[in-house]
Scaffold this motif. Sequence first.
Motif, PDB file in Angstrom:
ATOM      1  N   SER A  11       0.851  -1.167   0.000  1.00  0.00           N
ATOM      2  CA  SER A  11       0.000   0.000   0.000  1.00  0.00           C
ATOM      3  C   SER A  11       0.895   1.226   0.000  1.00  0.00           C
ATOM      4  CB  SER A  11      -0.876  -0.014   1.247  1.00  0.00           C
ATOM      5  OG  SER A  11      -1.371   1.279   1.488  1.00  0.00           O
ATOM      6  N   TYR A  15       1.791   3.805   7.076  1.00  0.00           N
ATOM      7  CA  TYR A  15       1.380   3.477   8.449  1.00  0.00           C
ATOM      8  C   TYR A  15       0.409   2.295   8.522  1.00  0.00           C
ATOM      9  CZ  TYR A  15      -2.565   6.619   7.310  1.00  0.00           C
ATOM     10  OH  TYR A  15      -3.646   7.220   6.729  1.00  0.00           O
ATOM     11  N   GLU A  16      -0.134   1.886   7.409  1.00  0.00           N
ATOM     12  CA  GLU A  16      -1.117   0.795   7.469  1.00  0.00           C
ATOM     13  C   GLU A  16      -0.488  -0.521   7.934  1.00  0.00           C
ATOM     14  OE1 GLU A  16      -4.262   2.539   4.163  1.00  0.00           O
ATOM     15  OE2 GLU A  16      -2.851   0.989   3.560  1.00  0.00           O
ATOM     16  N   TRP A  19       0.286  -0.505  11.707  1.00  0.00           N
ATOM     17  CA  TRP A  19      -0.805  -0.753  12.654  1.00  0.00           C
ATOM     18  C   TRP A  19      -1.311  -2.176  12.564  1.00  0.00           C
ATOM     19  CZ3 TRP A  19      -1.143   2.092  16.646  1.00  0.00           C
ATOM     20  CH2 TRP A  19      -0.728   3.428  16.594  1.00  0.00           C
ATOM     21  N   GLY A 145      -7.270  -4.920   7.153  1.00  0.00           N
ATOM     22  CA  GLY A 145      -7.522  -4.486   8.519  1.00  0.00           C
ATOM     23  C   GLY A 145      -8.782  -5.075   9.110  1.00  0.00           C
ATOM     24  N   LEU A 652      -5.762  -1.761  -3.146  1.00  0.00           N
ATOM     25  CA  LEU A 652      -4.922  -1.364  -1.999  1.00  0.00           C
ATOM     26  C   LEU A 652      -3.619  -0.746  -2.473  1.00  0.00           C
ATOM     27  CD1 LEU A 652      -5.200  -4.318   0.541  1.00  0.00           C
ATOM     28  CD2 LEU A 652      -6.716  -2.391   0.118  1.00  0.00           C
ATOM     29  N   GLY A 656      -4.439   2.645  -1.117  1.00  0.00           N
ATOM     30  CA  GLY A 656      -4.295   2.360   0.300  1.00  0.00           C
ATOM     31  C   GLY A 656      -5.572   1.731   0.839  1.00  0.00           C
ATOM     32  N   VAL A 657      -5.461   1.160   2.024  1.00  0.00           N
ATOM     33  CA  VAL A 657      -6.575   0.381   2.568  1.00  0.00           C
ATOM     34  C   VAL A 657      -7.773   1.258   2.930  1.00  0.00           C
ATOM     35  CG1 VAL A 657      -7.316  -1.141   4.425  1.00  0.00           C
ATOM     36  CG2 VAL A 657      -5.027  -1.387   3.470  1.00  0.00           C
ATOM     37  N   ASP A 658      -7.523   2.283   3.727  1.00  0.00           N
ATOM     38  CA  ASP A 658      -8.655   3.056   4.246  1.00  0.00           C
ATOM     39  C   ASP A 658      -9.429   3.740   3.127  1.00  0.00           C
ATOM     40  OD1 ASP A 658      -8.362   2.296   6.833  1.00  0.00           O
ATOM     41  OD2 ASP A 658      -7.159   4.026   7.430  1.00  0.00           O
ATOM     42  N   PHE A 780      -6.974   2.413  10.064  1.00  0.00           N
ATOM     43  CA  PHE A 780      -5.538   2.725  10.090  1.00  0.00           C
ATOM     44  C   PHE A 780      -5.321   4.222  10.275  1.00  0.00           C
ATOM     45  CE2 PHE A 780      -5.940  -1.161   7.573  1.00  0.00           C
ATOM     46  CZ  PHE A 780      -5.052  -1.993   8.226  1.00  0.00           C
ATOM     47  N   THR A 781      -6.040   5.000   9.512  1.00  0.00           N
ATOM     48  CA  THR A 781      -5.926   6.448   9.616  1.00  0.00           C
ATOM     49  C   THR A 781      -6.321   6.893  11.022  1.00  0.00           C
ATOM     50  OG1 THR A 781      -6.517   6.553   7.289  1.00  0.00           O
ATOM     51  CG2 THR A 781      -6.627   8.604   8.535  1.00  0.00           C
ATOM     52  N   GLU A 784      -3.551   6.124  13.426  1.00  0.00           N
ATOM     53  CA  GLU A 784      -2.455   7.064  13.229  1.00  0.00           C
ATOM     54  C   GLU A 784      -2.780   8.402  13.915  1.00  0.00           C
ATOM     55  OE1 GLU A 784       0.260   6.106  12.046  1.00  0.00           O
ATOM     56  OE2 GLU A 784       1.370   7.945  11.585  1.00  0.00           O
TER      57      GLU A 784
END
Length: 968
Positions: A11, A15-16, A19, A145, A652, A656-658, A780-781, A784
Motif C-alpha cells: 500500500s 502506516y497501514e 498498525w 484491517g 490497496l 491504500g486500505v482506508d 488505520f488512519t 495514526e
Amino acid sequence: MSKPNNRSIESPITYEAKWAKLWREAKIFEADPVKDKPKFFICVPYSYQNGPLHLGHAFTFTRGDSYARFKRMQGFNVLFPWSWHWTGEAVAGTSERLKRGDPAIIRLLRDIDNVPEDLIPRFTDPAFICKYYTAENRKVVDAMGFSVDWRREFYTTDLHPYYSKFIHWQYLRLREKGFVSKGEHPVVWCPVCQSATGDHDRLVGEGIVPEEYTLVFFKYDEFYLAAGTLRPETIFGATNVWLNPDVEYALLEYDNKRILVSRRAAEKLIEQKHNINVVKLLNAKELIGKKCKAPITGVELPILPANFVDPNVVSGVVYSVPAHAPYDYVALLELQRDLSKSTGIDAKLLKELKPISIISVPGYSEFPALDVVKKMGISSQEDARLEDATKEVYSKEFHEGVMKDNCGEYSGLPVRVARDAVKARLISTGLGDIMYDLSGKVVCRCGNECLVKIVKDQWFLTYSDPKWKEKVKTHIMKMGIFPEEARQWFLNVVDWLHDWACTRKTGLGTSLPWDSSWIVETLSDSTIYPALYTISKYMNEGTVKPEQLTLEVLDYVFIGIGNPRVISKETGIPETTLKNMRDEFLYWYPVDCRISAKELVPNHLTFYLFQHVALFDENLWPRCIGANGMITVEGEKMSKSKGNMIPIKAALAKYGVDATRCTLLLAAEDMDDPDWRDKNAQETRRMLDLFLKIVDEVLSSGLEASENRLDRWLISKMVKKVKNITEAMESLKTRTACHEALYGMYNDWKWYVRRRKKLTRSALRFLDTWVRLLAPFAPFTAEEAWSKLGNNGFVSLAKWPDYHPEEVDEFAEVAEDLLAKLLVDVREIMGVTERKPIKVHVYTPSAWKLNVLSIMLSFDLKEVMRDPSTAIKESLKMFPEKRKDMPILVRKIVEYISSFPMEIPKKVLLELALQEKKIYEDAKSFLESEIGCPFNIWMEDEQKAYDPIGKSKQALPLRPGIFVEMLP
RNA sequence: GCCGGGGUACCCGAGCCUGGUCAAGGGGGUGGGCUUAAGACCCACUGGCGUAGGCCAUCCUGGGUUCGAAUCCCAGCCCCGGCACCA
C-alpha cells in the motif's frame, strides 16, 4: 491499474502495515468468552477459493468489519471469525480444463489472476488451487484491517481435518429429524462430462432450464407416435400428426409398449426413463399419408409431412392443431397450396382438412392462429416470426381461453385447468407421459451439447415441508433484517422454495455420511458453520484432536444432550474442555449479525435460516441479517470476461486500505448496488490525507483558553453527528455513517476554523470524537491520528462516543445559521448588482416586531399559515396603531419562521430574535473579512441609523434588513 | 412469465415510509483567494430571468388529493436484479 506484486501486499500508505502488525502482536481481535460482558457475534459468508478476492468481496467484508469495529467500541465482546469455502465443482473444472491444455484458462490464471507462471502446472490439482488462493487471500484480508480472530480459521471439504466431522454430524441429525429425503429430478446434463451443467459451466444457453412437456401417444399399427406438446388440452383440436420426412426416427421399447420418436429424442429419453431400448430406426417417409388414432377422442388422423418439425425439439413428433397453433396452420396452408409436394397423400383428404376450433378467447375469432398469422402476414413455415405468433396465441389462450363445447368433459373449463386435467388423464391411461427438454441449445464448457437427465437416487433437503417453512417464516417476521425490504423477499423465497438437491457426484466437498458415493453439495455444506467458529479454536490449538470430534461430542456441544463425563471417557477429551466448549458455544450463539450480498438472499441466507431452525433451539436462531448490493465498476458489472475485475490487492496498491474501504462504504447502502469509481477513490484518499493534516495542524497550533458560543456550536454539531452516525450504524446504514463521519464532521470543522482563527480546547475534543467516529471505517488512519493526539493503546479498542443531548445548543446552531444566511443575502445582492460593496448596513427589527413574534409563537404556526386572522387580531390588541402594517407583517413572519427546522424550540427562536443585534455585532469582523468591507449593525428605529433607501423597514425578526453601499 | 428493486440537476447520489425545514452531500466545471509557480487547501458560483436579498421552472409521463406534493393516491412508460442444483 498497475499489476499488483503477487507475493506481498503493498500500500502507498506506510502506516497501514505498521498498525496491522501492532494489532496482530497485541492480539486485540482474539475474542474469548468474558463472563458478564455482552457479546456480539458477527460474520460474513466465506468466499469460494477459486480466485483472488475482488472489490465485490471487499464491499460486503468492509461492511461487516466496520460493524464489528463499531460494536467493539460500543463495549461488546465481538467475535468476527473467518474461513474459506473449498466446496464445489468449479475448481475441479478449472483443473480439468488445464489438464486439457485449454489456452483460455491458462491466460486467465496468468494474466487476470496473476498466478506465477511456475505454479500454474500445479493447478491441475483442485486442492492446490484452493490452498493457493486461501494463502493469497488471507494476506489480503489481513491487509484490509479486518478485525478477525484468526485462531478460529478453517476451510471446508474432507481435505480439512475436522470440517467434515461437523458436516457428518449435521447431516445425520437432519436425516434423523426427517429433513432429508431421496428422490429424482431433472437436470441439464452433459453426457461427456457425466455431470450436471450449471449456468456457469455453459458456453451457450445460460438461463435455460429443463422444461416439462407432455408426450401424447397416437396409435398406429402396433406402436404409438409420441408427439410432444406443452398444450395437451389441444388434443381435441388435432387434425393430423406431423413428421419431418427428412429425419430419422426410432422405434423404442418403452414401458411395455412401443413408441416412435426422432432418433435424437430417443437419446434424450434414455437419460430420462428406465428400460428403454431402440428396436429399430425408421424413415418418416414410410409413415407419411398413413392414419393414426388420437387418444381420448379416438379420432383417426392422417400423418403428414412438415419440415418445421425439428428432430431436436422434444420428441420430433408433433400433432397439428391449426386452429390454435400458428406453425400448424401455416404448414397446413403450404401443403394445401402445393399439392405436388405431398406425394403419396390423398389430395382430397388433404383439401378437406379444416382447423377445428376448441378454445374461445376474447378478442379473437374462432381460429386465433389464423388471426395472428394474417395480422403478421406470415405465409411460410420457415418464417421466424412464427415464434412470436406462437407466443402470443399461447399466452392469450392460457390466461383467457375457455374450452368449447366440443371438448367432452373438459368443456367450459379454463385452459389452464383443462391442460393439467388432460395431461393427468393421458398419463393415467397410459396414452401419454412426461418428457423433459431444453427450450434452447445448451453447450457445456467442454464443447458438447447438453440434454436433460433425470438424476435418480438424489438426496434432497425437504425445504418444501410446510411445517418447516412456517417455522422459518415466523422467525423471519421476528428477526432483524436490514434493509426492511429484504424481509418480504425472504418470505417470498421461503414460499417459493422446494426441495433442494443437496448432493453431488463430482467436485470437492464432504462425503455424505451414509453414502460416500455422494458429496454434500456446496450450498448445503455451508449453512450452520458459524456454530463451528465457536469451538474451532480448540481443534486449531490442538486441545481437541479432530478424531475426538465424535457425534456425541458435537451433540453435547451444540444440542446439550449426553453426559460430559461419559463422553470424556469415550473420547479422551477432558470433561472441563467439553464443558468449556459447550459454554463457549452458548456464550457466542446465536449469530447476532450476518452480512452478505443480496444475491445470497434466495439461496444461502434462506438455507442458513432453514437449517438453524431445524437443528437448534429457538434461542440460538440467527438474530439479524444485513443484505447489501452488488458492485459495479465505473457503471459496468464487474466480471473477469469483461476484464474489469479489480482484485482487492490492486485497489490497496493504488489507494491504500482506508481509502478503498471508505470508497466502498460511501458508494451505496441498503440493497443499492455500489459503483466503484477511480475518481471517488482518489477523492477519498485526499480526504483521509487531509484529515491527518488537520490533526497535525491542530496539534501544532496554540490553543486559546476562553471559549464562547462558537465552541458550543461545534460541540452541539458534534454530538448530533454522534447520534446520527450511531443510529445509522445500528441499522447498517454504513454509507450514511461513513459519509457523516468523514464529510459531515469535516464540513462542521471547516465552518469552525473559518469563524475562529484561534482554536480552543473544544477543537481537541472535536478531533478526539472525530477520530473515534472514523475508526470503524478508516481504522488505520484513525489509529495514526489517535497516536498523534497522544493517546496510548488503540482507538480500535477506545470507547464509542456517547450521545449527550444536554450538549445540543440550538441557540448556538441557529445563531450560526443566521450569519451564514446573512452572508448569502449580502452576496446575492452583490451578485445582482454586480458592483463592489464599500459598506454593508444591517438593520435588526424594532421592539414591537419582536413582540408580534412573541405573540405568534404562542400559536400553532401551521394554523396561522392557514388562517392568520386570529394571530393578526391578537397582535392588534397590543399594537392597535399598527392596523395597517400588521396583516402583512404577520404573514411575512409566519412564512419566514416556519422555514426554520421544526425541532428548534420556540423559546430559542424568541431568545435569538432578542439577541439578534448582538449576534451580528459579535461576528462583525468575521462578516467584514468574508465580504471584504466594513459592516454597520443598526436597529431599525435607531435615530442615527444610516438608511438612505429605507431598508430598515424590511427588517423582520431573524431576518435583518440589509443595505449594501456600493461604488457607483 | 413469477418475484423483488428502481427512474431526482452535467455525473454519482440523499430525500419519499412520517407532505411544509429541501431539491442534501460528493465529483466535474467556472471564477476568486493563497502561492515565485504548480499542487494541495480555502471561498463563491454551477436551471432561467432579475441593477436589492426576489420571481419562475424543475425530481420518468399524465391525472388526482391538499392551503401546500420529489414525498400520498390512480394510470402509463422505461430500466435493473433473482428464478435453483451455481458459488
